[in-house]
Design a protein around this motif. Structure first.
Motif: not given
Length: 233
Positions: A121-125, A92, A141, A77, A96-97
């Motif tokens: 917030l799912e992965d790579n959001v 999260i 995602k 994260f 996530v960024t």
């Protein structure tokens, strides 16, 4: 432990062109905020709520980032800059960024119970600066939340959301396929309708109205000319 730290720092370097080395990343407030949150979260899960809150307040003082000890945060994260707020029941995923001045806020429970009040917030959001995500919504995602967007409903996987209230905008497949998109939205493609396009639409509407007015005036003049002239007494 050291290997996990190196992998985390490398994940930040891959998403941020600014640092020249991993050592620079170690000075980022977002990195320290995540470190202190890991400590506070362990205390929170151990039901040492006061100590968890104390660590949270120390972290907020040092980093200007407020992450509730109860929030659940996955791997890698990254908060780029500060002034971010993350609520208690936020969840999260991995990679996530979040950019500066983002709020993962809660909704007011109408039944008087806390429950799930904050976003997932799912992965790579990716969440752009100033965005507000409110309530127990799910961001799918690889979704992108544009700068200053306000999201109050679920976002499907891979969608790009812009505006107030946020709405989806189409992003080309070649952009979607990228591993990472800085700031959450493409820089070369306008997300909002171009100003000139909107002006053109308004001008077309004006021309239609003008033509209608001219037609009505012509009918009126024709009606007047067809009336018999009044005879003098």
């Amino acid at each position: 432990m050291l290997g996990k730290l190196v992998r985390y720092l490398d994940s930040v370097v891959a998403r941020d062109p600014a640092p020249r080395s991993r050592w620079e990343v170690l000075l980022y407030p977002g990195v320290w905020a995540l470190f202190w949150h890991r400590v506070a979260n362990r205390l929170f899960r151990a039901r040492l709520f006061f100590l968890a809150r104390a660590v949270n307040h120390l972290s907020r003082f040092l980093t200007a980032i407020d992450i509730h000890p109860g929030a659940t945060i996955g791997r890698n994260f990254f908060i780029d800059h500060g002034f971010t707020v993350i609520g208690e029941t936020a969840e999260i995923g991995d990679n996530v960024t979040i950019y500066q001045c983002v709020t993962l806020g809660g909704s007011n429970p109408t039944n008087g119970k806390g429950g799930k009040r904050h976003p997932t917030l799912e992965d790579n959001v990716i969440v752009g600066s100033g965005a507000q995500i409110i309530g127990p919504v799910t961001i799918g995602k690889r979704a992108r939340i544009g700068a200053s967007a306000v999201v109050t409903e679920n976002v499907p996987e891979g969608a790009t959301m812009i505006g107030v209230k946020a709405r989806s905008t189409l992003v080309g497949a070649e952009t979607y396929a990228k591993e990472f998109m800085p700031y959450g939205t493409p820089c070369k493609e306008p997300c909002e309708p171009a100003p000139n396009q909107r002006v053109d639409e308004l001008e077309e509407q004006i021309e239609v109205l003008r033509a209608q007015v001219e037609a009505l005036m012509a009918e009126r003049e024709a009606a007047k000319s067809s009336e018999p002239a009044c005879k003098g007494v």
